[in-house]
Write a protein that holds these residues in place. Structure first.
Motif, PDB file in Angstrom:
ATOM      1  N   LEU A  63      50.399  31.895  17.530  1.00  0.00           N
ATOM      2  CA  LEU A  63      51.984  32.015  17.221  1.00  0.00           C
ATOM      3  C   LEU A  63      52.253  31.472  16.216  1.00  0.00           C
ATOM      4  CD1 LEU A  63      52.844  29.725  19.721  1.00  0.00           C
ATOM      5  CD2 LEU A  63      53.352  32.310  20.145  1.00  0.00           C
ATOM      6  N   THR A  64      53.120  32.467  15.141  1.00  0.00           N
ATOM      7  CA  THR A  64      53.428  32.518  13.948  1.00  0.00           C
ATOM      8  C   THR A  64      54.712  32.101  13.824  1.00  0.00           C
ATOM      9  OG1 THR A  64      51.692  33.962  13.454  1.00  0.00           O
ATOM     10  CG2 THR A  64      53.199  33.611  11.287  1.00  0.00           C
ATOM     11  N   TYR A  65      55.576  31.206  13.259  1.00  0.00           N
ATOM     12  CA  TYR A  65      57.204  31.353  13.146  1.00  0.00           C
ATOM     13  C   TYR A  65      57.485  31.565  11.485  1.00  0.00           C
ATOM     14  CZ  TYR A  65      61.470  28.992  12.438  1.00  0.00           C
ATOM     15  OH  TYR A  65      62.703  28.691  11.959  1.00  0.00           O
ATOM     16  N   THR A  66      58.346  32.026  11.114  1.00  0.00           N
ATOM     17  CA  THR A  66      58.515  32.228   9.814  1.00  0.00           C
ATOM     18  C   THR A  66      59.801  32.559   9.774  1.00  0.00           C
ATOM     19  OG1 THR A  66      56.849  33.358   9.501  1.00  0.00           O
ATOM     20  CG2 THR A  66      58.134  33.949   8.032  1.00  0.00           C
ATOM     21  N   ALA A  67      60.611  31.477   8.814  1.00  0.00           N
ATOM     22  CA  ALA A  67      62.016  31.708   8.530  1.00  0.00           C
ATOM     23  C   ALA A  67      62.406  31.415   7.434  1.00  0.00           C
ATOM     24  CB  ALA A  67      62.466  30.287   9.123  1.00  0.00           C
ATOM     25  N   LEU A  79      71.036  26.897   7.051  1.00  0.00           N
ATOM     26  CA  LEU A  79      71.036  28.312   7.272  1.00  0.00           C
ATOM     27  C   LEU A  79      70.009  28.800   7.845  1.00  0.00           C
ATOM     28  CD1 LEU A  79      74.403  29.150   6.898  1.00  0.00           C
ATOM     29  CD2 LEU A  79      74.638  27.868   9.212  1.00  0.00           C
ATOM     30  N   THR A  80      68.885  29.772   8.762  1.00  0.00           N
ATOM     31  CA  THR A  80      68.421  29.953   8.707  1.00  0.00           C
ATOM     32  C   THR A  80      67.907  31.683   9.096  1.00  0.00           C
ATOM     33  OG1 THR A  80      66.954  28.538  10.162  1.00  0.00           O
ATOM     34  CG2 THR A  80      66.402  28.730   8.272  1.00  0.00           C
ATOM     35  N   THR A  81      67.321  32.237   9.272  1.00  0.00           N
ATOM     36  CA  THR A  81      66.992  33.322  10.135  1.00  0.00           C
ATOM     37  C   THR A  81      65.590  33.362  10.510  1.00  0.00           C
ATOM     38  OG1 THR A  81      66.324  35.185   8.258  1.00  0.00           O
ATOM     39  CG2 THR A  81      68.518  34.464   9.048  1.00  0.00           C
ATOM     40  N   SER A  82      64.777  33.507  12.275  1.00  0.00           N
ATOM     41  CA  SER A  82      63.825  33.718  11.805  1.00  0.00           C
ATOM     42  C   SER A  82      62.952  34.866  12.865  1.00  0.00           C
ATOM     43  CB  SER A  82      63.439  32.315  12.291  1.00  0.00           C
ATOM     44  OG  SER A  82      64.430  31.783  13.635  1.00  0.00           O
ATOM     45  N   THR A  83      61.613  34.708  12.614  1.00  0.00           N
ATOM     46  CA  THR A  83      61.266  35.025  13.425  1.00  0.00           C
ATOM     47  C   THR A  83      59.478  34.295  14.237  1.00  0.00           C
ATOM     48  OG1 THR A  83      59.724  36.418  11.806  1.00  0.00           O
ATOM     49  CG2 THR A  83      61.244  37.468  12.407  1.00  0.00           C
ATOM     50  N   MET A  84      59.545  34.384  15.336  1.00  0.00           N
ATOM     51  CA  MET A  84      58.361  34.522  16.332  1.00  0.00           C
ATOM     52  C   MET A  84      57.032  35.313  16.786  1.00  0.00           C
ATOM     53  SD  MET A  84      56.536  31.171  16.823  1.00  0.00           S
ATOM     54  CE  MET A  84      57.628  30.483  18.016  1.00  0.00           C
ATOM     55  N   HIS A  85      56.482  35.322  16.517  1.00  0.00           N
ATOM     56  CA  HIS A  85      55.641  36.661  16.887  1.00  0.00           C
ATOM     57  C   HIS A  85      54.063  35.571  17.548  1.00  0.00           C
ATOM     58  CE1 HIS A  85      56.406  38.664  13.241  1.00  0.00           C
ATOM     59  NE2 HIS A  85      56.278  39.372  14.246  1.00  0.00           N
ATOM     60  N   THR A  86      53.658  36.938  18.743  1.00  0.00           N
ATOM     61  CA  THR A  86      52.624  36.346  19.196  1.00  0.00           C
ATOM     62  C   THR A  86      51.716  36.878  19.399  1.00  0.00           C
ATOM     63  OG1 THR A  86      54.082  35.097  20.936  1.00  0.00           O
ATOM     64  CG2 THR A  86      51.657  35.555  21.396  1.00  0.00           C
ATOM     65  N   GLY A  87      50.525  37.188  18.280  1.00  0.00           N
ATOM     66  CA  GLY A  87      49.549  37.087  17.987  1.00  0.00           C
ATOM     67  C   GLY A  87      50.061  38.451  17.199  1.00  0.00           C
ATOM     68  N   VAL A  95      68.471  33.141  14.697  1.00  0.00           N
ATOM     69  CA  VAL A  95      69.681  32.790  13.445  1.00  0.00           C
ATOM     70  C   VAL A  95      70.011  31.324  13.896  1.00  0.00           C
ATOM     71  CG1 VAL A  95      71.288  32.608  11.875  1.00  0.00           C
ATOM     72  CG2 VAL A  95      70.303  34.816  13.369  1.00  0.00           C
ATOM     73  N   THR A  96      69.886  30.164  13.194  1.00  0.00           N
ATOM     74  CA  THR A  96      69.957  28.743  13.539  1.00  0.00           C
ATOM     75  C   THR A  96      71.206  28.222  12.130  1.00  0.00           C
ATOM     76  OG1 THR A  96      67.749  28.776  14.474  1.00  0.00           O
ATOM     77  CG2 THR A  96      68.831  26.591  13.690  1.00  0.00           C
ATOM     78  N   SER A  97      71.706  27.362  12.635  1.00  0.00           N
ATOM     79  CA  SER A  97      72.251  26.611  12.327  1.00  0.00           C
ATOM     80  C   SER A  97      72.372  24.459  11.820  1.00  0.00           C
ATOM     81  CB  SER A  97      74.158  27.004  12.473  1.00  0.00           C
ATOM     82  OG  SER A  97      74.353  26.399  13.272  1.00  0.00           O
ATOM     83  N   VAL A  98      71.584  24.214  11.557  1.00  0.00           N
ATOM     84  CA  VAL A  98      72.186  22.600  11.307  1.00  0.00           C
ATOM     85  C   VAL A  98      72.631  22.048  10.278  1.00  0.00           C
ATOM     86  CG1 VAL A  98      69.823  20.845  10.828  1.00  0.00           C
ATOM     87  CG2 VAL A  98      69.139  22.782  11.536  1.00  0.00           C
ATOM     88  N   GLU A  99      73.294  21.172  11.347  1.00  0.00           N
ATOM     89  CA  GLU A  99      74.749  20.313  10.418  1.00  0.00           C
ATOM     90  C   GLU A  99      74.140  19.320  10.529  1.00  0.00           C
ATOM     91  OE1 GLU A  99      78.742  22.425  11.354  1.00  0.00           O
ATOM     92  OE2 GLU A  99      77.330  23.442  13.217  1.00  0.00           O
ATOM     93  N   PHE A 100      74.760  18.289   8.952  1.00  0.00           N
ATOM     94  CA  PHE A 100      74.969  17.142   9.412  1.00  0.00           C
ATOM     95  C   PHE A 100      76.002  16.241   8.756  1.00  0.00           C
ATOM     96  CE2 PHE A 100      71.281  19.536   7.917  1.00  0.00           C
ATOM     97  CZ  PHE A 100      69.649  18.625   8.279  1.00  0.00           C
ATOM     98  N   HIS A 101      76.385  15.326  10.149  1.00  0.00           N
ATOM     99  CA  HIS A 101      77.334  14.912  10.099  1.00  0.00           C
ATOM    100  C   HIS A 101      77.428  13.032  10.129  1.00  0.00           C
ATOM    101  CE1 HIS A 101      79.568  18.435  11.625  1.00  0.00           C
ATOM    102  NE2 HIS A 101      78.709  18.671  12.204  1.00  0.00           N
ATOM    103  N   LEU A 111      72.851  21.714  15.932  1.00  0.00           N
ATOM    104  CA  LEU A 111      71.596  22.400  15.940  1.00  0.00           C
ATOM    105  C   LEU A 111      71.766  23.581  16.498  1.00  0.00           C
ATOM    106  CD1 LEU A 111      68.326  22.567  14.948  1.00  0.00           C
ATOM    107  CD2 LEU A 111      69.432  24.351  17.100  1.00  0.00           C
ATOM    108  N   THR A 112      72.223  25.115  16.453  1.00  0.00           N
ATOM    109  CA  THR A 112      73.243  26.107  17.617  1.00  0.00           C
ATOM    110  C   THR A 112      71.958  26.971  16.845  1.00  0.00           C
ATOM    111  OG1 THR A 112      75.422  24.646  16.977  1.00  0.00           O
ATOM    112  CG2 THR A 112      74.564  27.960  17.766  1.00  0.00           C
ATOM    113  N   GLU A 113      71.218  27.529  17.564  1.00  0.00           N
ATOM    114  CA  GLU A 113      70.912  28.970  17.484  1.00  0.00           C
ATOM    115  C   GLU A 113      70.860  29.564  18.415  1.00  0.00           C
ATOM    116  OE1 GLU A 113      65.832  29.840  18.671  1.00  0.00           O
ATOM    117  OE2 GLU A 113      66.024  28.209  17.366  1.00  0.00           O
ATOM    118  N   HIS A 114      70.798  31.061  18.132  1.00  0.00           N
ATOM    119  CA  HIS A 114      71.895  32.800  18.715  1.00  0.00           C
ATOM    120  C   HIS A 114      69.949  32.943  18.242  1.00  0.00           C
ATOM    121  CE1 HIS A 114      75.258  31.744  18.022  1.00  0.00           C
ATOM    122  NE2 HIS A 114      75.548  31.365  17.116  1.00  0.00           N
TER     123      HIS A 114
END
Length: 150
Positions: A63-67, A79-87, A95-101, A111-114
């Motif tokens: 598995l390869t996760y790249t953001a 804010l990130t954009t990411s992909t996940m590959h299997t092989g 697309v993910t947002s992480v907000e700190f309050h 954390l919200t992920e679309h």
């Protein structure tokens, strides 16, 4: 088959100041401990920089996760954009947002992920469950590093 679209939001309260919680996301050694346990991890925590995690799934497949960091506002959001590959096969794009309050003496993280999940690959509920487990590991990391009063 169609692409599956899914969005989830996870909220967590951590009894640590915002700067400390944000640093757990921004510091490669800390991030690896709670997000990429047992995997190869690299992180260039700059706008445009990449984070990569290479590991294996339960069946031993690579598995390869790249953001890519699209936006970083220190102690406020990531804010990130990411992909996940299997092989070599693309599994998800997200697309993910992480907000700190600030929340009293602690921090509320939202954390919200679309995600777009390709047919026959990762399922949205797997990603949500895995992300929730990572946040639980972060909570344990922050508790273990909690400054002790003398």
């Amino acid at each position: 088959m169609d692409v599956t679209h899914s969005t989830f939001t996870l909220e967590r309260h951590f009894p640590a100041p915002v700067a400390r919680v944000f640093a757990a996301w921004a510091t490669p050694a800390a991030r690896k401990r709670w997000m990429a346990q047992g995997a190869e991890h690299s992180q260039d925590f700059t706008v445009g920089g990449l984070e990569t995690v290479q590991g294996h799934d339960g069946d031993g497949r690579p598995l390869t996760y790249t953001a890519r960091y699209a936006d970083i506002a220190p102690d406020e959001r990531i804010l990130t954009t990411s992909t996940m590959h299997t092989g070599d096969q693309l599994s998800t794009v997200s697309v993910t947002s992480v907000e700190f309050h600030p929340d009293g003496a602690g921090t509320r993280v939202v954390l919200t992920e679309h995600g777009m999940y390709l047919p026959g690959q990762e399922q949205p509920q797997w990603r949500e469950q895995g992300t929730a487990q990572q946040l639980d590991t972060l909570a344990a990391e922050l508790a273990a590093d909690e400054p002790k009063e003398n």
